[in-house]
Scaffold this motif. Structure first.
Motif, PDB file in Angstrom:
ATOM      1  N   LYS A 354       1.132  -1.325  -0.127  1.00  0.00           N
ATOM      2  CA  LYS A 354       0.185  -0.023   0.058  1.00  0.00           C
ATOM      3  C   LYS A 354       0.844   1.241  -0.159  1.00  0.00           C
ATOM      4  N   GLN A 355       2.088   0.944  -0.035  1.00  0.00           N
ATOM      5  CA  GLN A 355       3.120   2.192  -0.224  1.00  0.00           C
ATOM      6  C   GLN A 355       2.932   3.194   1.113  1.00  0.00           C
ATOM      7  N   ILE A 356       2.691   2.405   2.085  1.00  0.00           N
ATOM      8  CA  ILE A 356       2.579   3.108   3.391  1.00  0.00           C
ATOM      9  C   ILE A 356       3.953   3.671   4.198  1.00  0.00           C
ATOM     10  N   ALA A 357       3.832   5.019   4.533  1.00  0.00           N
ATOM     11  CA  ALA A 357       4.990   5.891   5.114  1.00  0.00           C
ATOM     12  C   ALA A 357       4.951   5.448   6.580  1.00  0.00           C
ATOM     13  N   VAL A 358       5.873   5.089   7.239  1.00  0.00           N
ATOM     14  CA  VAL A 358       6.047   4.672   8.888  1.00  0.00           C
ATOM     15  C   VAL A 358       6.964   5.842   9.357  1.00  0.00           C
ATOM     16  N   GLU A 359       6.425   6.442  10.218  1.00  0.00           N
ATOM     17  CA  GLU A 359       7.153   7.590  10.977  1.00  0.00           C
ATOM     18  C   GLU A 359       7.610   6.862  12.444  1.00  0.00           C
ATOM     19  N   LYS A 360       8.980   6.619  12.746  1.00  0.00           N
ATOM     20  CA  LYS A 360       9.223   5.864  13.749  1.00  0.00           C
ATOM     21  C   LYS A 360       9.981   7.157  14.816  1.00  0.00           C
ATOM     22  N   ASN A 361       9.343   7.187  15.986  1.00  0.00           N
ATOM     23  CA  ASN A 361      10.039   8.241  16.769  1.00  0.00           C
ATOM     24  C   ASN A 361      10.278   7.223  18.137  1.00  0.00           C
ATOM     25  N   PHE A 362      11.271   6.470  18.181  1.00  0.00           N
ATOM     26  CA  PHE A 362      11.671   5.747  19.249  1.00  0.00           C
ATOM     27  C   PHE A 362      12.361   6.611  20.168  1.00  0.00           C
ATOM     28  N   ALA A 363      12.017   6.340  21.556  1.00  0.00           N
ATOM     29  CA  ALA A 363      12.733   7.220  22.704  1.00  0.00           C
ATOM     30  C   ALA A 363      14.228   6.367  22.431  1.00  0.00           C
ATOM     31  N   PRO A 364      15.273   7.313  22.633  1.00  0.00           N
ATOM     32  CA  PRO A 364      16.471   6.755  22.865  1.00  0.00           C
ATOM     33  C   PRO A 364      17.088   6.368  24.345  1.00  0.00           C
ATOM     34  N   GLY A 365      17.615   5.192  24.393  1.00  0.00           N
ATOM     35  CA  GLY A 365      18.074   4.820  25.852  1.00  0.00           C
ATOM     36  C   GLY A 365      16.896   4.590  26.669  1.00  0.00           C
ATOM     37  N   LEU A 366      15.527   4.071  25.991  1.00  0.00           N
ATOM     38  CA  LEU A 366      14.568   3.422  26.664  1.00  0.00           C
ATOM     39  C   LEU A 366      14.986   2.393  27.497  1.00  0.00           C
ATOM     40  N   ARG A 400       5.463   5.726  18.266  1.00  0.00           N
ATOM     41  CA  ARG A 400       6.209   6.504  19.081  1.00  0.00           C
ATOM     42  C   ARG A 400       6.415   5.710  20.507  1.00  0.00           C
ATOM     43  N   THR A 401       7.549   5.587  21.174  1.00  0.00           N
ATOM     44  CA  THR A 401       7.720   5.223  22.415  1.00  0.00           C
ATOM     45  C   THR A 401       8.294   6.474  23.260  1.00  0.00           C
ATOM     46  N   TRP A 402       7.980   6.305  24.546  1.00  0.00           N
ATOM     47  CA  TRP A 402       8.614   7.145  25.595  1.00  0.00           C
ATOM     48  C   TRP A 402       8.374   6.518  26.796  1.00  0.00           C
ATOM     49  N   GLU A 403       8.961   7.124  27.942  1.00  0.00           N
ATOM     50  CA  GLU A 403       8.959   6.621  29.344  1.00  0.00           C
ATOM     51  C   GLU A 403       8.143   7.837  30.132  1.00  0.00           C
ATOM     52  N   GLU A 404       7.308   7.382  31.110  1.00  0.00           N
ATOM     53  CA  GLU A 404       6.694   8.365  32.132  1.00  0.00           C
ATOM     54  C   GLU A 404       6.948   7.903  33.327  1.00  0.00           C
ATOM     55  N   GLU A 405       6.975   8.933  34.478  1.00  0.00           N
ATOM     56  CA  GLU A 405       7.325   8.459  35.845  1.00  0.00           C
ATOM     57  C   GLU A 405       6.032   9.361  36.688  1.00  0.00           C
ATOM     58  N   THR A 406       5.808   8.652  37.503  1.00  0.00           N
ATOM     59  CA  THR A 406       4.637   9.046  38.243  1.00  0.00           C
ATOM     60  C   THR A 406       5.158   9.564  39.662  1.00  0.00           C
ATOM     61  N   ALA A 407       4.423  10.488  40.470  1.00  0.00           N
ATOM     62  CA  ALA A 407       5.112  10.936  41.656  1.00  0.00           C
ATOM     63  C   ALA A 407       4.716   9.711  42.731  1.00  0.00           C
ATOM     64  N   ALA A 408       5.525   9.920  43.683  1.00  0.00           N
ATOM     65  CA  ALA A 408       5.350   8.901  44.697  1.00  0.00           C
ATOM     66  C   ALA A 408       4.340   8.779  45.375  1.00  0.00           C
ATOM     67  N   GLY A 409       3.573   7.497  45.688  1.00  0.00           N
ATOM     68  CA  GLY A 409       2.412   7.174  46.018  1.00  0.00           C
ATOM     69  C   GLY A 409       2.491   7.071  47.558  1.00  0.00           C
ATOM     70  N   ALA A 410       1.678   6.622  48.238  1.00  0.00           N
ATOM     71  CA  ALA A 410       1.329   6.525  49.559  1.00  0.00           C
ATOM     72  C   ALA A 410       2.348   5.514  50.338  1.00  0.00           C
ATOM     73  N   ASP A 411       3.075   4.617  49.296  1.00  0.00           N
ATOM     74  CA  ASP A 411       3.929   3.576  49.723  1.00  0.00           C
ATOM     75  C   ASP A 411       5.335   4.390  49.790  1.00  0.00           C
ATOM     76  N   TYR A 417       6.670   4.172  33.987  1.00  0.00           N
ATOM     77  CA  TYR A 417       6.007   3.222  33.049  1.00  0.00           C
ATOM     78  C   TYR A 417       6.362   3.517  31.503  1.00  0.00           C
ATOM     79  N   LEU A 418       6.661   2.404  30.553  1.00  0.00           N
ATOM     80  CA  LEU A 418       6.876   2.517  29.176  1.00  0.00           C
ATOM     81  C   LEU A 418       5.675   2.595  28.489  1.00  0.00           C
ATOM     82  N   CYS A 419       5.603   3.646  27.681  1.00  0.00           N
ATOM     83  CA  CYS A 419       4.426   4.151  26.905  1.00  0.00           C
ATOM     84  C   CYS A 419       4.536   3.986  25.349  1.00  0.00           C
ATOM     85  N   ILE A 420       3.572   3.414  24.598  1.00  0.00           N
ATOM     86  CA  ILE A 420       3.804   3.229  23.212  1.00  0.00           C
ATOM     87  C   ILE A 420       2.775   3.659  22.669  1.00  0.00           C
TER      88      ILE A 420
END
Length: 489
Positions: A354-366, A400-411, A417-420
């Motif tokens: 289908k001549q599809i163009a793929v745009e890859k945005n991979f987070a370096p050092g994931l 696209r891939t990237w990493e997210e960090e959540t604030a410290a919880g009750a513990d 988290y790894l996000c895609i």
């Protein structure tokens, strides 16, 4: 239903005799039903079916429920292309027909006797009497239906996996065939070049070459060998350069000048680079010298083609091994970027069609995903395959891939988290269909194209990882987002 003369019925009796009671006790689904409640079945008719006769036909309105007392029946679906797909061969002691009655839907499959059969038949009203007045019979019927549905679902899921495997295998054969064929062609041409160089070398050996001529040939050889890859020119520049060199060589009486020109231009040789050779090699010797040089350059280019082809095969084998063995064995670390890349390699043939163009945005050092990884690549396969089906010719897919960090919880722990995200510019998912996209067997694709299992499988795998999957969709922009905990607690 079969015609009336295709089955023999007996009238219902007020009380089930000892012989029939004994047969009902042998029916596995009724094993836990108390004897007094078995008398709820007394309204049933005994029906005898000959081998090959239909009990129900696909698409007909459901009117009856049956318990098979003896014989065997086949349940199958007729596919859009006319082929018959067997769903199950039902043995003695099985009940059938309750699902379309409960759901008020036509028969989804045909039911046909494979040998003479004896059944207890309940019409629609008798069936509902059983379900309302006989709780243990109701429990037995629903339990039997649930077990059969699970088996059918497992079979369909397995068929979906086999269909996906077949698609991937066909694609891989196509992918492997291209570099394989290129390597074979290059090897054959390389053999021809070596034979041509052998003949030209034999002619040179019979000639008395001066030191100047030998040095000139050595200089041309050095020039050819130091160019590691073809000179990049636009089409117009290349065409002009080839035409100019070919005309110059024809004026110098060089044999096959138009065949030699493209190869020599590819390593940056022009008329000015051959002036010394023209002066040193009089007459036909100059033609032989240029043919020998072209054979050398062409051989180097063919060797590069073979290396590239074999490298392509190696990349495919590596991708398939990564795809196939991901999740095997003990807990491991998986590079999400590499995992997605392997799937893109395997599905590349579908995107090229289908001549599809793929745009890859991979987070370096994931950071790697720490997991058992079972089924991880099925997430990318299903989402990318859906995107390929959705986009138009010359469409676009974004990964696209990237990493997210959540604030410290009750513990007191900070979670990573790894996000895609996998997005496409297809027609989108209709608004009315969006609440159902993760439901098993629900599909917006045409009949025979999709089974409706892909996204359900994706959600199940994501849930196993303790992650989440969300999506947004509108015409021209559909995006699925997966969020996986980098490490499980």
């Amino acid at each position: 239903m079969s015609e009336p003369n295709q089955m023999v019925e007996t009238a219902p009796s007020e009380h089930i005799g000892d012989a029939m009671l004994a047969r009902l006790r042998a029916v596995s689904m009724l094993a836990t039903v108390p004897e007094e409640e078995l008398h709820c079945l007394r309204e049933a008719r005994e029906v005898h079916i000959a081998a090959g006769e239909f009990i129900a036909r696909q698409g007909e309105v459901a009117h009856c429920f049956w318990i098979l007392l003896s014989g065997e029946i086949r349940i199958y679906q007729t596919l859009p292309d006319g082929r018959e797909m067997t769903i199950a061969n039902v043995p003695t002691g099985t009940a059938l027909g309750e699902l379309p009655l409960l759901s008020n839907t036509p028969y989804a499959a045909s039911v046909r006797a494979t040998e003479p059969c004896e059944l207890l038949q309940f019409d629609e009203q008798q069936f509902w009497n059983l379900m309302t007045a006989c709780p243990n019979v109701r429990k037995a019927i629903l339990g039997n239906m649930g077990s059969r549905f699970q088996r059918m679902q497992s079979m369909v899921v397995q068929q979906e996996k086999m269909a996906s495997l077949g698609t991937l295998a066909a694609g891989l054969m196509h992918e492997l065939n291209n570099p394989g064929a290129a390597a074979v062609r290059a090897a054959a041409q390389l053999r021809e070049n070596l034979m041509r160089m052998h003949k030209l070398t034999a002619k040179f050996s019979k000639s008395s070459l001066s030191d100047e001529q030998k040095q000139c040939m050595f200089d041309m050889q050095e020039h050819a060998l130091k160019t590691e890859r073809p000179v990049r020119m636009n089409s117009l520049e290349q065409s002009d350069a080839e035409e100019a060199l070919a005309e110059w060589m024809e004026n110098a009486s060089v044999e096959d000048a138009w065949k030699l020109a493209p190869t020599l231009v590819a390593i940056g040789i022009g008329p000015q680079d051959l002036e010394c050779a023209r002066e040193e090699f009089p007459g036909p010797v100059f033609s032989d010298a240029l043919n020998w040089l072209e054979a050398l350059v062409s051989s180097m280019q063919l060797a590069g083609t073979i290396e590239e082809s074999i490298g392509r095969v190696s990349d495919l084998v590596k991708a398939v091994k990564s795809y196939a063995y991901e999740g095997k064995g003990k807990r491991q670390s998986v590079d999400i970027n590499e995992s997605i890349h392997a799937t893109l390699v395997i599905l590349a043939h579908k995107m090229r069609e289908k001549q599809i163009a793929v745009e890859k945005n991979f987070a370096p050092g994931l950071a790697p995903l720490e997991c058992e990884c079972s089924g991880l690549n099925q997430i990318w396969t299903n989402l990318l395959d859906n995107a390929i089906d959705a986009v138009p010719q010359n469409g676009h897919i974004r990964v696209r891939t990237w990493e997210e960090e959540t604030a410290a919880g009750a513990d007191g722990k900070t979670r990573h988290y790894l996000c895609i995200a996998i997005a496409d510019d297809g027609v989108g998912i209709p608004l009315e269909s969006q609440p159902q996209v993760f439901e098993p067997f629900y599909t917006t694709k045409p009949v025979g194209v999709g089974t409706g299992l892909g996204l359900g499988i994706v959600q199940r795998i994501v849930d196993q990882y303790g992650g989440s999957i969300t999506f947004s969709s509108e015409p021209g922009n559909t995006e699925f987002r997966i969020r996986l905990p980098r490490e499980r607690d």
